[in-house]
Design a protein around this motif. Structure first.
Motif, PDB file in Angstrom:
ATOM      1  N   HIS A 150      23.606  29.002  17.131  1.00 48.41           N
ATOM      2  CA  HIS A 150      24.049  28.788  16.027  1.00 48.41           C
ATOM      3  C   HIS A 150      23.379  30.542  15.930  1.00 48.41           C
ATOM      4  N   ASP A 152      30.953  25.303  12.488  1.00 48.20           N
ATOM      5  CA  ASP A 152      31.256  24.694  13.703  1.00 48.20           C
ATOM      6  C   ASP A 152      29.744  24.092  13.765  1.00 48.20           C
ATOM      7  N   THR A 188      29.310  19.627  15.244  1.00 49.84           N
ATOM      8  CA  THR A 188      28.025  19.744  15.905  1.00 49.84           C
ATOM      9  C   THR A 188      27.301  18.588  16.375  1.00 49.84           C
TER      10      THR A 188
END
Length: 186
Positions: A10, A135, A139
Motif C-alpha cells: 500500500h 483498503d 485487508t
C-alpha cells in the motif's frame, strides 16, 4: 501474507499516487516557460497519437518562450493544431521551420484560478491516499478475523498505515504549497 507486506504494497500505491500528482502539476502553466507544459499534448504521427517531445526538439531559450523544432517539416502543422486544441491557451508562432510559444504573464485572476486547480488536484490525491489506507485496514481486519494475524499485530498494522497516510498527506500538502507559490509568483 504478513502485515508488513500489506503495508509495503500500500505504501507503493501511495508513492505512485504522489508521482502522478507531481506529473499532473508539472503540466499546469506558471509564468515561466517549461517543456513539461507540452507533456500531455500529442500529435498524429503516421496514425499514432505521439507526444510532441517524441517528434520534435523542444527547448526553452528564454524564460518566457518555448521553441519546438520538428524533425520532419510536415509535422509543423500537426503540432500547431495540437497546441491550439489544448487547454494551454497559447498561440503558436510558426516561421516555417520552428514553432515559438510565447508564455504571457499570468493575470491575477488566472493565477487564482490555477491555484484553485492545484488545490483540487492535491485534494483528489489525498482522497486516493485515504482510499488506499481504507483498503489496507480492511485487508488487515480480514486477516485478523481469519486468525491469520493476532489482534496486536492488526492494531499495530493499522497504526502504521495511519502514520504512513499522515506522512504521505503531509508530502502532498508540501507539493501543493510549492506549486501554489510558483503559480502565484509574479
Amino acid at each position: 501474507m504478513e502485515v508488513k507486506e500489506i503495508i509495503a504494497q500500500h505504501e507503493e500505491k501511495m508513492d505512485k499516487t504522489i508521482e502522478a500528482l507531481k506529473r499532473e502539476l508539472s503540466s499546469i502553466r506558471t509564468g515561466r516557460a517549461s517543456t513539461s507544459l507540452l507533456d500531455r499534448i500529442t500529435v498524429d504521427y503516421y496514425g499514432t497519437p505521439t507526444p510532441v517531445k517524441q517528434v520534435a526538439n523542444v527547448s526553452v531559450p528564454e524564460p518566457r518562450m518555448i521553441t519546438i523544432a520538428p524533425w520532419e517539416p510536415k509535422m509543423l502543422g500537426e503540432i500547431e493544431k495540437a497546441i491550439l486544441k489544448s487547454d494551454l491557451g497559447l498561440n503558436p508562432n510558426n516561421d516555417g521551420k520552428i514553432i515559438r510559444l510565447e508564455i504571457p504573464q499570468l493575470t491575477e485572476e488566472r493565477r487564482k484560478e490555477l491555484s484553485k486547480k492545484v488545490s483540487k488536484i492535491a485534494e483528489d490525491s489525498k482522497v486516493v491516499i485515504r482510499n488506499i489506507r481504507r483498503d489496507a485496514n480492511e485487508t488487515i481486519k480480514k486477516m485478523e478475523k481469519k486468525k491469520e494475524v493476532t489482534e496486536d499485530d492488526s492494531k499495530e498494522g493499522q497504526e502504521n498505515i495511519q502514520k504512513l497516510t499522515d506522512k504521505k498527506i503531509k508530502a502532498i500538502d508540501e507539493i501543493k504549497a510549492k506549486k501554489e507559490k510558483e503559480v502565484m509568483a509574479v
